[in-house]
Structures are given as C-alpha cells and as structure tokens.
Design a protein around this motif. Structure first.
Motif, PDB file in Angstrom:
ATOM      1  N   ARG A 132       8.107 -16.394  41.119  1.00  0.00           N
ATOM      2  CA  ARG A 132       6.550 -16.781  41.242  1.00  0.00           C
ATOM      3  C   ARG A 132       6.283 -17.966  42.193  1.00  0.00           C
ATOM      4  N   GLU A 133       7.339 -19.128  41.910  1.00  0.00           N
ATOM      5  CA  GLU A 133       7.078 -20.281  42.496  1.00  0.00           C
ATOM      6  C   GLU A 133       7.327 -20.153  44.247  1.00  0.00           C
ATOM      7  N   ASN A 134       8.203 -19.097  44.302  1.00  0.00           N
ATOM      8  CA  ASN A 134       8.590 -18.876  45.940  1.00  0.00           C
ATOM      9  C   ASN A 134       7.119 -18.316  46.607  1.00  0.00           C
ATOM     10  N   LEU A 135       6.556 -17.461  46.049  1.00  0.00           N
ATOM     11  CA  LEU A 135       5.540 -16.558  46.279  1.00  0.00           C
ATOM     12  C   LEU A 135       4.439 -17.603  46.505  1.00  0.00           C
ATOM     13  N   THR A 136       3.938 -18.373  45.350  1.00  0.00           N
ATOM     14  CA  THR A 136       2.941 -19.353  45.468  1.00  0.00           C
ATOM     15  C   THR A 136       3.277 -20.439  46.432  1.00  0.00           C
ATOM     16  N   ALA A 137       4.528 -20.942  46.919  1.00  0.00           N
ATOM     17  CA  ALA A 137       4.774 -22.160  48.123  1.00  0.00           C
ATOM     18  C   ALA A 137       4.358 -21.156  49.352  1.00  0.00           C
ATOM     19  N   ALA A 138       4.928 -19.860  49.175  1.00  0.00           N
ATOM     20  CA  ALA A 138       4.741 -19.061  50.594  1.00  0.00           C
ATOM     21  C   ALA A 138       3.271 -19.212  51.030  1.00  0.00           C
ATOM     22  N   ILE A 139       2.401 -18.690  49.974  1.00  0.00           N
ATOM     23  CA  ILE A 139       0.927 -18.646  50.379  1.00  0.00           C
ATOM     24  C   ILE A 139       0.284 -20.021  50.734  1.00  0.00           C
ATOM     25  N   ALA A 140       0.754 -21.024  50.197  1.00  0.00           N
ATOM     26  CA  ALA A 140       0.356 -22.291  50.321  1.00  0.00           C
ATOM     27  C   ALA A 140       0.746 -22.818  51.774  1.00  0.00           C
ATOM     28  N   LEU A 141       2.053 -22.270  52.216  1.00  0.00           N
ATOM     29  CA  LEU A 141       2.580 -22.564  53.524  1.00  0.00           C
ATOM     30  C   LEU A 141       1.647 -21.920  54.645  1.00  0.00           C
ATOM     31  N   GLY A 142       1.158 -20.656  54.181  1.00  0.00           N
ATOM     32  CA  GLY A 142       0.422 -20.050  55.043  1.00  0.00           C
ATOM     33  C   GLY A 142       1.156 -19.303  56.150  1.00  0.00           C
ATOM     34  N   SER A 143       2.573 -19.053  56.027  1.00  0.00           N
ATOM     35  CA  SER A 143       3.338 -18.235  56.918  1.00  0.00           C
ATOM     36  C   SER A 143       3.519 -16.683  56.569  1.00  0.00           C
ATOM     37  N   ALA A 144       2.897 -15.955  57.316  1.00  0.00           N
ATOM     38  CA  ALA A 144       3.235 -14.373  57.295  1.00  0.00           C
ATOM     39  C   ALA A 144       4.701 -14.277  57.050  1.00  0.00           C
ATOM     40  N   HIS A 145       5.569 -14.625  57.745  1.00  0.00           N
ATOM     41  CA  HIS A 145       7.087 -14.525  57.707  1.00  0.00           C
ATOM     42  C   HIS A 145       7.718 -14.690  56.412  1.00  0.00           C
ATOM     43  N   SER A 146       7.231 -15.956  55.629  1.00  0.00           N
ATOM     44  CA  SER A 146       7.693 -16.415  54.678  1.00  0.00           C
ATOM     45  C   SER A 146       7.101 -15.380  53.328  1.00  0.00           C
ATOM     46  N   LEU A 147       5.988 -15.127  53.451  1.00  0.00           N
ATOM     47  CA  LEU A 147       5.158 -14.295  52.741  1.00  0.00           C
ATOM     48  C   LEU A 147       5.748 -12.981  52.469  1.00  0.00           C
ATOM     49  N   SER A 148       5.859 -12.404  53.670  1.00  0.00           N
ATOM     50  CA  SER A 148       6.589 -11.187  53.577  1.00  0.00           C
ATOM     51  C   SER A 148       8.122 -11.238  53.020  1.00  0.00           C
ATOM     52  N   GLN A 149       8.890 -12.110  52.827  1.00  0.00           N
ATOM     53  CA  GLN A 149       9.991 -12.314  52.339  1.00  0.00           C
ATOM     54  C   GLN A 149      10.072 -12.436  50.933  1.00  0.00           C
ATOM     55  N   SER A 150       8.813 -13.305  50.653  1.00  0.00           N
ATOM     56  CA  SER A 150       8.376 -13.609  48.988  1.00  0.00           C
ATOM     57  C   SER A 150       8.193 -12.140  48.347  1.00  0.00           C
ATOM     58  N   LEU A 151       7.420 -11.305  49.045  1.00  0.00           N
ATOM     59  CA  LEU A 151       7.046 -10.059  48.629  1.00  0.00           C
ATOM     60  C   LEU A 151       8.301  -9.414  48.129  1.00  0.00           C
ATOM     61  N   SER A 152       9.154  -9.230  49.045  1.00  0.00           N
ATOM     62  CA  SER A 152      10.305  -8.426  48.983  1.00  0.00           C
ATOM     63  C   SER A 152      11.187  -8.949  47.755  1.00  0.00           C
ATOM     64  N   ARG A 153      11.203 -10.178  47.361  1.00  0.00           N
ATOM     65  CA  ARG A 153      11.846 -10.700  46.292  1.00  0.00           C
ATOM     66  C   ARG A 153      11.084 -10.435  44.877  1.00  0.00           C
ATOM     67  N   VAL A 154       9.731 -10.552  44.976  1.00  0.00           N
ATOM     68  CA  VAL A 154       9.030 -10.161  43.774  1.00  0.00           C
ATOM     69  C   VAL A 154       9.276  -8.813  43.307  1.00  0.00           C
ATOM     70  N   ALA A 155       9.406  -7.725  44.619  1.00  0.00           N
ATOM     71  CA  ALA A 155       9.630  -6.548  44.270  1.00  0.00           C
ATOM     72  C   ALA A 155      11.202  -6.140  43.384  1.00  0.00           C
ATOM     73  N   ASP A 156      12.031  -7.038  44.238  1.00  0.00           N
ATOM     74  CA  ASP A 156      13.351  -7.092  43.440  1.00  0.00           C
ATOM     75  C   ASP A 156      13.333  -7.342  41.965  1.00  0.00           C
ATOM     76  N   VAL A 157      12.833  -8.216  41.603  1.00  0.00           N
ATOM     77  CA  VAL A 157      12.454  -8.598  40.259  1.00  0.00           C
ATOM     78  C   VAL A 157      11.740  -7.688  39.384  1.00  0.00           C
ATOM     79  N   CYS A 158      10.937  -6.958  40.036  1.00  0.00           N
ATOM     80  CA  CYS A 158      10.209  -6.056  39.324  1.00  0.00           C
ATOM     81  C   CYS A 158      11.068  -4.916  39.059  1.00  0.00           C
ATOM     82  N   VAL A 159      11.880  -4.403  39.889  1.00  0.00           N
ATOM     83  CA  VAL A 159      12.800  -3.287  39.747  1.00  0.00           C
ATOM     84  C   VAL A 159      14.059  -3.932  38.646  1.00  0.00           C
TER      85      VAL A 159
END
Length: 202
Positions: free
Chosen positions: A144-171
């Motif tokens: 959650r903190e990673n995704l929030t920080a990636a959005i604040a950073l404004g980096s599509a690269h960081s955001l895409s990585q964060s989304l994959s990590r959230v997906a990992d936790v969902c599974v």
C-alpha cells in the motif's frame, strides 16, 4: 572519465560485456591515479555488471567496497544507490535476512536524503521480502505504501512495478485472483507503454 561514461552507456543498453571491459580499464587507471571517488564509481559499475551476469558473490564484494569508499569521501547519494544494489544481490543469493536489514537501513537513509525513487523501489523490495517470509500484515502495509509513493512520484515505471506487487499480495494472501488479474492487465499495459521489455511477474 570517458571510459566511465562509456560503461554507463553500455549499461543502459544492456551490453554487459562492454561494461566490464570499459569499467575494468577505468578501474586500473583510477587506481593508479589514486582517485577514491572514481574507484568507488567504477566498482559500482562492475558490481551492477556482475549482478546482470548472475555472479552475485562477486557483485557483493564489489558493491561493498564501493559503498565503503563512497562513505570515505562523503557521497551519500551513491552510498544509497549502491546499498540498494547490494541488498538485491543478497536477496538474489537467498540471503533474505541480510537483504531485508540492508533495505530497511537504506530506506531510512533514502528518506532523509529525499531520494524518492529509491524510497519507492525499496518499499517494493521490502514488500516482496515480506511476501516471501509470510508476513501478511507487513506485506499488505508495504505494498500500500509502495503504491501510494509510486503515484506521488509520478513514474509510470515505478507504478507498473507497484501494481505487479499488489497483484502478488492479492494472490498470496487475500484470495483475490480476479483483482490480481485486473492489476496485472494494467501492469502489462503500462509496461508496453513505457517500453520495458522484461516482465517483473512471470
């Protein structure tokens, strides 16, 4: 300096062989000149090349030396960058406890220094270590903190990585494969948009 710049360019192109040749030549020259900062920089380049080759033991030695030299000359920026790489090398070697300790210490230092990109990446790395160690609450909080920080950073690269990590936790922990599939679809779309060839999630 030209050799070091050439090694950086080769690194950006994924040309590991050229990185090793150029950085090794630069290392010999800088060692003879006694330029501590440049020696540390080249060791960092060689450490990253060793990681790319899967030679994590060599990478750990090179990066640890680089960090010590950067500390001697007071270059906090490169201490933080190379410590992140060192933690990755330990994690890739299966030394998760050491990797976690390095990441946690580095996270505090990166926050204090305002190195936001490293903060985002380190939160992501710590979230995946929490998944590996089965620490459910920590993993959820960290993604959650990673995704929030990636959005604040404004980096599509960081955001895409964060989304994959959230997906990992969902599974792994939340029993939500449908949500994970949606997140991975967003991740894939972003990955293609920013032109990243490798996938972070198999």
């Amino acid at each position: 300096r030209a050799l070091m710049g050439g090694a950086d360019l080769a690194q950006s192109r994924g040309d590991v062989a050229s990185v090793k040749v150029l950085a090794s030549e630069a290392f010999d020259i800088q060692r003879q000149a006694g330029n501590t900062w440049a020696i540390a920089y080249v060791l960092g380049q060689l450490g990253l090349a060793s990681i790319d080759e899967g030679d994590f033991d060599t990478a750990k030695e090179q990066l640890a030396q680089a960090i010590e030299l950067f500390r001697q000359v007071g270059d906090e920026k490169f201490v933080i960058a190379d410590t992140r790489a060192l933690a990755y090398a330990h994690a890739a070697s299966g030394e998760v406890v050491i990797a976690r300790a390095l990441h946690e210490a580095n996270l505090a230092q990166a926050r204090a220094a305002g190195a936001e990109e490293t903060v985002v990446g380190t939160l992501g790395s710590l979230s995946m270590i929490a998944v590996e160690e089965g620490r459910v609450a920590d993993a959820i909080d960290l993604v959650r903190e990673n995704l929030t920080a990636a959005i604040a950073l404004g980096s599509a690269h960081s955001l895409s990585q964060s989304l994959s990590r959230v997906a990992d936790v969902c599974v792994s922990f939340l029993g939500r494969p449908e949500a994970a599939a949606q997140l991975l679809a967003c991740f894939e779309g972003l990955r293609e948009q920013i032109g990243v060839s490798e996938a972070w999630v198999a």
